[in-house]
Design an enzyme around this catalytic site. Structure first.
Site, PDB file in Angstrom:
ATOM      1  CE1 TYR A 101      72.286  40.162  40.390  1.00 24.58           C
ATOM      2  CE2 TYR A 101      70.879  40.802  42.220  1.00 24.58           C
ATOM      3  CZ  TYR A 101      71.398  41.053  40.956  1.00 24.58           C
ATOM      4  OH  TYR A 101      71.035  42.185  40.265  1.00 24.58           O
ATOM      5  CB  CYS A 102      78.045  37.693  42.145  1.00 18.97           C
ATOM      6  SG  CYS A 102      78.466  35.953  42.381  1.00 18.97           S
TER       7      CYS A 102
END
Length: 133
Positions: free
Chosen positions: A90-91
Site C-alpha cells: 500500500y501507499c
C-alpha cells in the site's frame, strides 16, 4: 470558462487518468476487512508500506515495514523471504503501490496483493495504526 480552457482541462484530466492506469499491476486486491482478519489470524505475510519515511513516521498499518517506492529495487534482498508468500502493498492512494507491485511481480514474487483504498481509505475508516517509537 471558454471552450479552449475547457478543452485543455479535459485533456489534462484524461492524461492524468491514463498515467494512473499505467501503474496498475495485476496484483489481487485485498479489502481492509480481509487484511484485518488475516492480521488477527496472525497469517504469515508481509505488509509493505511504500510511502516515504516521513509519511511512514506519521503512522502505518500493524507491523508493516517501510521501503520507499523509489528504493524497492535496491532493497529487494530485505524481503526475499516473502517471494512465495503474501505481500500486501500500500501507499497513500495507489499509484506508488502499483509501481512497486509491478516490480515485485517482475522479480518473481508470486503472491503480490494490493490493499484496496490504500492508506487514505484506512485512515478514513478510522482503523488502527501504529507510529514508530
Amino acid at each position: 470558462m471558454n471552450q479552449s480552457a475547457s478543452g485543455f482541462l479535459l485533456i489534462g484530466l484524461f492524461s492524468l487518468l491514463c498515467a494512473c492506469t499505467l501503474f496498475e499491476s495485476s496484483a489481487e486486491k485485498v479489502s481492509q476487512q480481509q487484511l484485518l482478519e488475516r492480521m488477527a489470524a496472525q497469517e504469515e505475510m508481509l505488509i509493505l508500506d511504500v510511502r516515504t519515511p516521513g509519511e511512514y513516521s506519521e503512522g502505518y498499518i500493524g507491523n508493516a515495514i517501510n521501503i520507499d517506492h523509489r528504493e524497492i529495487e535496491e532493497r529487494l534482498a530485505e524481503i526475499t523471504a516473502f517471494k512465495n508468500k503474501p505481500v500486501i502493498v500500500y501507499c497513500y492512494s495507489g499509484m506508488r503501490a502499483g509501481m512497486v507491485e509491478a516490480k515485485l511481480i517482475e522479480h518473481g514474487f508470486t503472491q503480490v496483493q494490493h490493499l484496496d483504498g490504500d492508506w487514505s481509505a484506512w485512515q478514513d475508516a478510522g482503523l488502527a495504526s501504529t507510529k514508530p517509537k
